[in-house]
Write a protein that holds these residues in place. Structure first.
Motif, PDB file in Angstrom:
ATOM      1  N   SER A 105      68.307  37.819  51.768  1.00 23.62           N
ATOM      2  CA  SER A 105      68.253  38.341  50.399  1.00 23.62           C
ATOM      3  C   SER A 105      67.407  37.439  49.499  1.00 23.62           C
ATOM      4  O   SER A 105      66.623  37.927  48.675  1.00 23.62           O
ATOM      5  N   GLU A 106      67.545  36.145  49.660  1.00 24.98           N
ATOM      6  CA  GLU A 106      66.739  35.201  48.874  1.00 24.98           C
ATOM      7  C   GLU A 106      65.255  35.341  49.224  1.00 24.98           C
ATOM      8  O   GLU A 106      64.404  35.347  48.334  1.00 24.98           O
ATOM      9  N   ALA A 107      64.953  35.450  50.504  1.00 22.20           N
ATOM     10  CA  ALA A 107      63.560  35.642  50.924  1.00 22.20           C
ATOM     11  C   ALA A 107      63.008  36.941  50.352  1.00 22.20           C
ATOM     12  O   ALA A 107      61.860  36.996  49.903  1.00 22.20           O
ATOM     13  N   SER A 108      63.820  37.981  50.341  1.00 27.66           N
ATOM     14  CA  SER A 108      63.392  39.265  49.787  1.00 27.66           C
ATOM     15  C   SER A 108      63.062  39.137  48.304  1.00 27.66           C
ATOM     16  O   SER A 108      62.070  39.702  47.833  1.00 27.66           O
ATOM     17  N   GLU A 109      63.879  38.393  47.576  1.00 29.86           N
ATOM     18  CA  GLU A 109      63.609  38.179  46.150  1.00 29.86           C
ATOM     19  C   GLU A 109      62.290  37.430  45.950  1.00 29.86           C
ATOM     20  O   GLU A 109      61.498  37.769  45.064  1.00 29.86           O
ATOM     21  N   GLN A 110      62.047  36.430  46.778  1.00 26.24           N
ATOM     22  CA  GLN A 110      60.807  35.658  46.678  1.00 26.24           C
ATOM     23  C   GLN A 110      59.593  36.530  46.996  1.00 26.24           C
ATOM     24  O   GLN A 110      58.574  36.466  46.305  1.00 26.24           O
ATOM     25  N   VAL A 111      59.713  37.355  48.018  1.00 23.72           N
ATOM     26  CA  VAL A 111      58.619  38.257  48.381  1.00 23.72           C
ATOM     27  C   VAL A 111      58.388  39.275  47.264  1.00 23.72           C
ATOM     28  O   VAL A 111      57.249  39.588  46.927  1.00 23.72           O
ATOM     29  N   SER A 112      59.466  39.773  46.671  1.00 20.98           N
ATOM     30  CA  SER A 112      59.329  40.718  45.550  1.00 20.98           C
ATOM     31  C   SER A 112      58.578  40.077  44.389  1.00 20.98           C
ATOM     32  O   SER A 112      57.724  40.722  43.765  1.00 20.98           O
ATOM     33  N   ASP A 113      58.900  38.820  44.117  1.00 22.86           N
ATOM     34  CA  ASP A 113      58.185  38.110  43.051  1.00 22.86           C
ATOM     35  C   ASP A 113      56.695  38.008  43.369  1.00 22.86           C
ATOM     36  O   ASP A 113      55.850  38.259  42.509  1.00 22.86           O
ATOM     37  N   LEU A 114      56.389  37.662  44.608  1.00 28.13           N
ATOM     38  CA  LEU A 114      54.976  37.567  45.006  1.00 28.13           C
ATOM     39  C   LEU A 114      54.294  38.932  44.962  1.00 28.13           C
ATOM     40  O   LEU A 114      53.127  39.032  44.570  1.00 28.13           O
ATOM     41  N   THR A 115      55.012  39.966  45.359  1.00 26.19           N
ATOM     42  CA  THR A 115      54.451  41.311  45.366  1.00 26.19           C
ATOM     43  C   THR A 115      54.029  41.737  43.968  1.00 26.19           C
ATOM     44  O   THR A 115      53.021  42.417  43.795  1.00 26.19           O
ATOM     45  N   SER A 116      54.770  41.312  42.973  1.00 26.37           N
ATOM     46  CA  SER A 116      54.385  41.667  41.607  1.00 26.37           C
ATOM     47  C   SER A 116      53.378  40.681  41.029  1.00 26.37           C
ATOM     48  O   SER A 116      52.624  41.025  40.115  1.00 26.37           O
ATOM     49  N   THR A 117      53.322  39.465  41.557  1.00 31.20           N
ATOM     50  CA  THR A 117      52.411  38.439  41.039  1.00 31.20           C
ATOM     51  C   THR A 117      50.996  38.575  41.597  1.00 31.20           C
ATOM     52  O   THR A 117      50.017  38.390  40.862  1.00 31.20           O
ATOM     53  N   ILE A 118      50.853  38.883  42.856  1.00 35.19           N
ATOM     54  CA  ILE A 118      49.542  38.889  43.514  1.00 35.19           C
ATOM     55  C   ILE A 118      48.570  39.880  42.870  1.00 35.19           C
ATOM     56  O   ILE A 118      47.418  39.520  42.604  1.00 35.19           O
ATOM     57  N   PRO A 119      48.953  41.127  42.581  1.00 40.22           N
ATOM     58  CA  PRO A 119      47.992  42.030  41.931  1.00 40.22           C
ATOM     59  C   PRO A 119      47.545  41.509  40.556  1.00 40.22           C
ATOM     60  O   PRO A 119      46.375  41.638  40.188  1.00 40.22           O
ATOM     61  N   THR A 120      48.471  40.909  39.824  1.00 41.23           N
ATOM     62  CA  THR A 120      48.122  40.343  38.524  1.00 41.23           C
ATOM     63  C   THR A 120      47.138  39.191  38.698  1.00 41.23           C
ATOM     64  O   THR A 120      46.153  39.077  37.960  1.00 41.23           O
ATOM     65  N   LEU A 121      47.399  38.347  39.679  1.00 47.10           N
ATOM     66  CA  LEU A 121      46.505  37.226  39.962  1.00 47.10           C
ATOM     67  C   LEU A 121      45.116  37.728  40.367  1.00 47.10           C
ATOM     68  O   LEU A 121      44.101  37.214  39.897  1.00 47.10           O
ATOM     69  N   ARG A 122      45.086  38.725  41.195  1.00 48.05           N
ATOM     70  CA  ARG A 122      43.799  39.296  41.614  1.00 48.05           C
ATOM     71  C   ARG A 122      43.041  39.832  40.394  1.00 48.05           C
ATOM     72  O   ARG A 122      41.839  39.608  40.247  1.00 48.05           O
ATOM     73  N   GLY A 123      43.754  40.565  39.534  1.00 44.79           N
ATOM     74  CA  GLY A 123      43.123  41.089  38.325  1.00 44.79           C
ATOM     75  C   GLY A 123      42.573  39.976  37.444  1.00 44.79           C
ATOM     76  O   GLY A 123      41.466  40.075  36.909  1.00 44.79           O
ATOM     77  N   THR A 124      43.336  38.901  37.292  1.00 46.65           N
ATOM     78  CA  THR A 124      42.885  37.757  36.495  1.00 46.65           C
ATOM     79  C   THR A 124      41.626  37.152  37.090  1.00 46.65           C
ATOM     80  O   THR A 124      40.666  36.844  36.363  1.00 46.65           O
ATOM     81  N   LEU A 125      41.604  36.988  38.393  1.00 47.35           N
ATOM     82  CA  LEU A 125      40.431  36.411  39.052  1.00 47.35           C
ATOM     83  C   LEU A 125      39.226  37.335  38.962  1.00 47.35           C
ATOM     84  O   LEU A 125      38.093  36.884  38.749  1.00 47.35           O
ATOM     85  N   GLU A 126      39.456  38.637  39.091  1.00 45.93           N
ATOM     86  CA  GLU A 126      38.351  39.589  38.958  1.00 45.93           C
ATOM     87  C   GLU A 126      37.785  39.568  37.539  1.00 45.93           C
ATOM     88  O   GLU A 126      36.569  39.584  37.349  1.00 45.93           O
ATOM     89  N   ASP A 127      38.682  39.515  36.553  1.00 41.75           N
ATOM     90  CA  ASP A 127      38.251  39.490  35.154  1.00 41.75           C
ATOM     91  C   ASP A 127      37.512  38.204  34.805  1.00 41.75           C
ATOM     92  O   ASP A 127      36.646  38.197  33.935  1.00 41.75           O
ATOM     93  N   SER A 128      37.851  37.115  35.497  1.00 40.83           N
ATOM     94  CA  SER A 128      37.228  35.835  35.184  1.00 40.83           C
ATOM     95  C   SER A 128      35.823  35.730  35.747  1.00 40.83           C
ATOM     96  O   SER A 128      35.082  34.835  35.385  1.00 40.83           O
ATOM     97  N   GLY A 129      35.446  36.622  36.630  1.00 37.10           N
ATOM     98  CA  GLY A 129      34.114  36.591  37.220  1.00 37.10           C
ATOM     99  C   GLY A 129      34.000  35.619  38.378  1.00 37.10           C
ATOM    100  O   GLY A 129      32.905  35.321  38.817  1.00 37.10           O
ATOM    101  N   VAL A 130      35.122  35.113  38.881  1.00 38.67           N
ATOM    102  CA  VAL A 130      35.070  34.174  40.002  1.00 38.67           C
ATOM    103  C   VAL A 130      34.382  34.808  41.198  1.00 38.67           C
ATOM    104  O   VAL A 130      33.546  34.191  41.850  1.00 38.67           O
ATOM    105  N   ASP A 131      34.655  36.068  41.477  1.00 43.24           N
ATOM    106  CA  ASP A 131      34.010  36.755  42.600  1.00 43.24           C
ATOM    107  C   ASP A 131      32.509  36.855  42.381  1.00 43.24           C
ATOM    108  O   ASP A 131      31.729  36.689  43.308  1.00 43.24           O
ATOM    109  N   ASP A 132      32.080  37.134  41.145  1.00 43.57           N
ATOM    110  CA  ASP A 132      30.657  37.243  40.848  1.00 43.57           C
ATOM    111  C   ASP A 132      29.954  35.924  41.079  1.00 43.57           C
ATOM    112  O   ASP A 132      28.847  35.887  41.622  1.00 43.57           O
ATOM    113  N   ALA A 133      30.568  34.819  40.684  1.00 48.55           N
ATOM    114  CA  ALA A 133      29.960  33.506  40.875  1.00 48.55           C
ATOM    115  C   ALA A 133      29.827  33.199  42.359  1.00 48.55           C
ATOM    116  O   ALA A 133      28.808  32.653  42.797  1.00 48.55           O
ATOM    117  N   ASP A 134      30.821  33.560  43.145  1.00 50.93           N
ATOM    118  CA  ASP A 134      30.746  33.341  44.590  1.00 50.93           C
ATOM    119  C   ASP A 134      29.640  34.179  45.196  1.00 50.93           C
ATOM    120  O   ASP A 134      28.909  33.727  46.077  1.00 50.93           O
TER     121      ASP A 134
END
Length: 146
Positions: A105-134
């Protein structure tokens, strides 16, 4: 009167055995309801979000909590009635199953947190232009190789 007492003792012993069997049966069903190790370990997802979603689905304890509750209920009743001659093994297995359910159950909660965090992180990185610089760095390296 001694036969009635013997009958009561016999019935009590039979009931105690049935109670132990109920606890053991509930524990076995609880372990069976937990996810298989391979379901948690293996994946066929194409990206991180797919892996996390698959892992989150695999980390479902199913009916294990209900079976644990039944085991604890019958165990408690048997203990209070002093029906078990030796119940240390049952008590230990109840604790082990309870710990496994908590860990999953604890692992599931941690994975749920990551599941909601990763798309936001990806969006932040895309908006920052990090991919364009690479990509620009890759283009310059490709031109230098030519």
């Amino acid at each position: 009167m001694s036969q009635a007492t013997f009958g009561d003792d016999e019935l009590f012993g039979e009931a105690a055995n049935e109670m132990r069997e109920d606890v053991e049966s509930s524990l076995a069903a609880g372990w069976d309801a937990l996810p298989a190790a391979d379901d948690v370990w293996e994946t066929d997802a194409d990206n991180v979000l797919g892996v996390l979603n698959g892992l989150n689905s695999a980390l479902d304890v199913g009916d294990a909590e209900d079976h644990l509750r039944d085991a604890k209920k019958w165990f408690t009743m048997g203990e209070r009635a002093d029906a078990f001659e030796d119940a240390d093994d049952l008590e230990a297995e109840i604790a082990d199953l309870e710990e496994a359910i908590e860990d999953i159950s604890e692992a599931s909660e941690q994975v749920s947190d990551l599941t909601s965090t990763i798309p936001t992180l990806r969006g932040t990185l895309e908006d920052s232009g990090v991919d364009d610089a690479d990509d620009e760095g890759d283009d310059e390296a490709d031109e230098a190789d030519e």
